[in-house]
Design a protein around this motif. Structure first.
Motif, mmCIF file in Angstrom:
data_model
loop_
_atom_site.group_PDB
_atom_site.id
_atom_site.type_symbol
_atom_site.label_atom_id
_atom_site.label_comp_id
_atom_site.label_asym_id
_atom_site.label_seq_id
_atom_site.Cartn_x
_atom_site.Cartn_y
_atom_site.Cartn_z
ATOM 1 N N PRO A 145 0.817 -1.229 0.000
ATOM 2 C CA PRO A 145 0.000 0.000 0.000
ATOM 3 C C PRO A 145 0.851 1.280 0.000
ATOM 4 C CG PRO A 145 -0.890 -1.576 1.565
ATOM 5 C CD PRO A 145 0.451 -2.114 1.119
ATOM 6 N N LEU A 146 1.959 1.252 0.742
ATOM 7 C CA LEU A 146 2.842 2.423 0.762
ATOM 8 C C LEU A 146 3.487 2.616 -0.607
ATOM 9 C CD1 LEU A 146 4.204 4.757 2.239
ATOM 10 C CD2 LEU A 146 5.954 3.120 3.017
ATOM 11 N N HIS A 147 3.916 1.538 -1.230
ATOM 12 C CA HIS A 147 4.511 1.623 -2.557
ATOM 13 C C HIS A 147 3.520 2.236 -3.546
ATOM 14 C CE1 HIS A 147 6.653 -0.593 -6.104
ATOM 15 N NE2 HIS A 147 6.995 0.676 -6.036
ATOM 16 N N GLN A 148 2.268 1.785 -3.494
ATOM 17 C CA GLN A 148 1.241 2.341 -4.372
ATOM 18 C C GLN A 148 1.036 3.830 -4.107
ATOM 19 O OE1 GLN A 148 -0.175 0.883 -7.099
ATOM 20 N NE2 GLN A 148 1.423 -0.594 -6.592
ATOM 21 N N HIS A 149 1.082 4.222 -2.844
ATOM 22 C CA HIS A 149 0.916 5.642 -2.527
ATOM 23 C C HIS A 149 2.101 6.459 -3.043
ATOM 24 C CE1 HIS A 149 -0.846 9.081 -0.618
ATOM 25 N NE2 HIS A 149 0.328 9.371 -0.070
ATOM 26 N N MET A 150 3.304 5.921 -2.943
ATOM 27 C CA MET A 150 4.477 6.623 -3.476
ATOM 28 C C MET A 150 4.364 6.789 -4.988
ATOM 29 S SD MET A 150 7.548 4.835 -1.386
ATOM 30 C CE MET A 150 8.102 5.465 0.182
ATOM 31 N N ILE A 151 3.899 5.751 -5.668
ATOM 32 C CA ILE A 151 3.680 5.851 -7.119
ATOM 33 C C ILE A 151 2.646 6.937 -7.405
ATOM 34 C CG2 ILE A 151 2.708 4.628 -9.113
ATOM 35 C CD1 ILE A 151 4.022 2.050 -7.913
ATOM 36 N N HIS A 152 1.609 6.993 -6.585
ATOM 37 C CA HIS A 152 0.576 8.027 -6.737
ATOM 38 C C HIS A 152 1.172 9.428 -6.529
ATOM 39 C CE1 HIS A 152 -3.382 9.849 -6.625
ATOM 40 N NE2 HIS A 152 -3.096 10.372 -5.439
ATOM 41 N N MET A 153 2.006 9.602 -5.515
ATOM 42 C CA MET A 153 2.651 10.904 -5.285
ATOM 43 C C MET A 153 3.506 11.301 -6.477
ATOM 44 S SD MET A 153 3.731 10.947 -1.217
ATOM 45 C CE MET A 153 4.910 9.639 -1.384
ATOM 46 N N GLN A 154 4.210 10.339 -7.055
ATOM 47 C CA GLN A 154 5.041 10.624 -8.223
ATOM 48 C C GLN A 154 4.170 11.013 -9.411
ATOM 49 O OE1 GLN A 154 8.513 8.131 -9.086
ATOM 50 N NE2 GLN A 154 7.664 7.830 -11.119
ATOM 51 N N LYS A 155 3.117 10.239 -9.634
ATOM 52 C CA LYS A 155 2.219 10.506 -10.758
ATOM 53 C C LYS A 155 1.565 11.884 -10.633
ATOM 54 C CE LYS A 155 -0.417 7.053 -11.488
ATOM 55 N NZ LYS A 155 -1.529 6.086 -11.547
ATOM 56 N N GLU A 156 1.275 12.301 -9.402
ATOM 57 C CA GLU A 156 0.630 13.592 -9.169
ATOM 58 C C GLU A 156 1.622 14.749 -9.096
ATOM 59 O OE1 GLU A 156 -2.546 14.248 -9.326
ATOM 60 O OE2 GLU A 156 -3.105 12.153 -9.613
ATOM 61 N N GLY A 157 2.915 14.472 -9.310
ATOM 62 C CA GLY A 157 3.909 15.535 -9.415
ATOM 63 C C GLY A 157 4.470 16.046 -8.101
ATOM 64 N N PHE A 158 4.474 15.223 -7.041
ATOM 65 C CA PHE A 158 4.980 15.678 -5.746
ATOM 66 C C PHE A 158 6.374 15.161 -5.421
ATOM 67 C CE2 PHE A 158 0.438 16.405 -5.213
ATOM 68 C CZ PHE A 158 0.470 17.715 -4.758
ATOM 69 N N LEU A 159 6.965 14.352 -6.263
ATOM 70 C CA LEU A 159 8.323 13.866 -6.027
ATOM 71 C C LEU A 159 9.256 14.513 -7.034
ATOM 72 C CD1 LEU A 159 7.676 10.053 -5.384
ATOM 73 C CD2 LEU A 159 7.633 11.967 -3.756
ATOM 74 N N TYR A 160 10.453 14.847 -6.591
ATOM 75 C CA TYR A 160 11.410 15.541 -7.447
ATOM 76 C C TYR A 160 12.175 14.593 -8.359
ATOM 77 C CZ TYR A 160 10.551 19.816 -4.883
ATOM 78 O OH TYR A 160 9.951 20.915 -4.340
ATOM 79 N N ASP A 161 12.363 13.354 -7.922
ATOM 80 C CA ASP A 161 13.121 12.378 -8.696
ATOM 81 C C ASP A 161 12.258 11.141 -8.913
ATOM 82 O OD1 ASP A 161 15.582 13.899 -8.613
ATOM 83 O OD2 ASP A 161 15.768 13.272 -6.517
ATOM 84 N N PRO A 162 12.544 10.395 -9.956
ATOM 85 C CA PRO A 162 11.824 9.132 -10.132
ATOM 86 C C PRO A 162 12.023 8.226 -8.911
ATOM 87 C CG PRO A 162 13.040 9.690 -12.112
ATOM 88 C CD PRO A 162 13.465 10.667 -11.050
#
Length: 181
Positions: A145-162
Motif C-alpha cells: 500500500p505504501l509503494h502504491q501511494h508513493m507511485i501516486h505521489m510521483q504521478k501527481e507531481g509531488f516527487l522531485y526524482d523518479p
C-alpha cells in the motif's frame, strides 16, 4: 568491482508483528548481512524484529551496532550483547547517527517509529542531504500500500526524482542482499 556497501541502517519494529514470516525474513536478513561482512546499524533494542535482526547477525559473528535513545533503553530493552551500543539523548540524534554511519538503509515491517525513520530518510534524500539507497524488505507485501501511494505521489507531481532511483522494493532477504552488494 569494489563493494561500496559496508554498513546498513536497518529500521524495523520493536514488535514481531502477527505474521510469522516477518520474523523468518528478519532473521534470514541478519544472517545474510553478517555472512556478507556488512555491518548492521539498528535501533539497539532486544525485542521484536529489532532483536531478531541483531541476534541473527551476531550468531553469524556479524558486527552489530545499536543506537538507542536514553528514554528507550528500558522500553525497548536495550541489547546487552552488541558489538557496540551507543546511548544518545533523543530520537533525532539516533536517526542522524544511524544515517551517518551507514551506506544504505533497509526498511523491514514496523510501526510508527519505523515509518518516522523511513520518511525522514526519504525527505533527506529528496533534499539532497544524502544520497543513500533505501531498500524495503517487502515481506508478504507488507509495504505494497505504501509503494502504491508513493507511485501516486510521483504521478501527481509531488516527487522531485523518479521513485526507482533511490527506493527499491524487494520481496525476499536474498533480493535485498543481491541489490546492495
Amino acid at each position: 568491482m569494489t563493494r561500496t556497501t559496508t554498513s546498513v541502517a536497518v529500521f524495523c519494529g520493536s514488535q514481531k508483528g502477527n505474521n510469522p514470516i516477518f520474523a523468518a525474513h528478519t532473521a534470514e536478513l541478519g544472517r545474510l548481512l553478517a555472512r556478507s561482512k556488512i555491518r548492521v546499524i539498528y535501533g539497539g533494542g532486544n525485542t521484536g524484529l529489532m532483536g531478531m535482526v541483531a541476534n541473527a547477525a551476531l550468531a553469524e559473528d556479524g558486527e552489530v551496532i545499536g543506537i538507542i535513545p536514553e528514554r528507550l533503553k528500558e522500553w525497548e530493552r536495550h541489547h546487552g550483547g552488541l558489538t557496540e551500543l551507543v546511548v544518545v539523548p533523543d530520537m533525532h540524534t539516533r536517526k542522524k547517527m544511524m544515517y551517518e554511519r551507514s551506506d544504505a538503509a533497509i526498511i523491514l515491517p514496523g510501526g510508527y517509529g519505523t515509518l518516522d525513520e523511513l520518511f525522514e530518510m526519504l525527505t533527506w534524500n529528496q533534499l539532497k542531504i544524502h544520497n543513500k539507497q533505501i531498500y524495503f524488505l517487502n515481506t508478504a507485501g507488507f509495504y505494497d500500500p505504501l509503494h502504491q501511494h508513493m507511485i501516486h505521489m510521483q504521478k501527481e507531481g509531488f516527487l522531485y526524482d523518479p521513485l526507482e532511483e533511490r527506493v527499491h522494493f524487494c520481496p525476499t532477504p536474498l533480493e535485498v542482499l543481491n541489490r546492495i552488494v
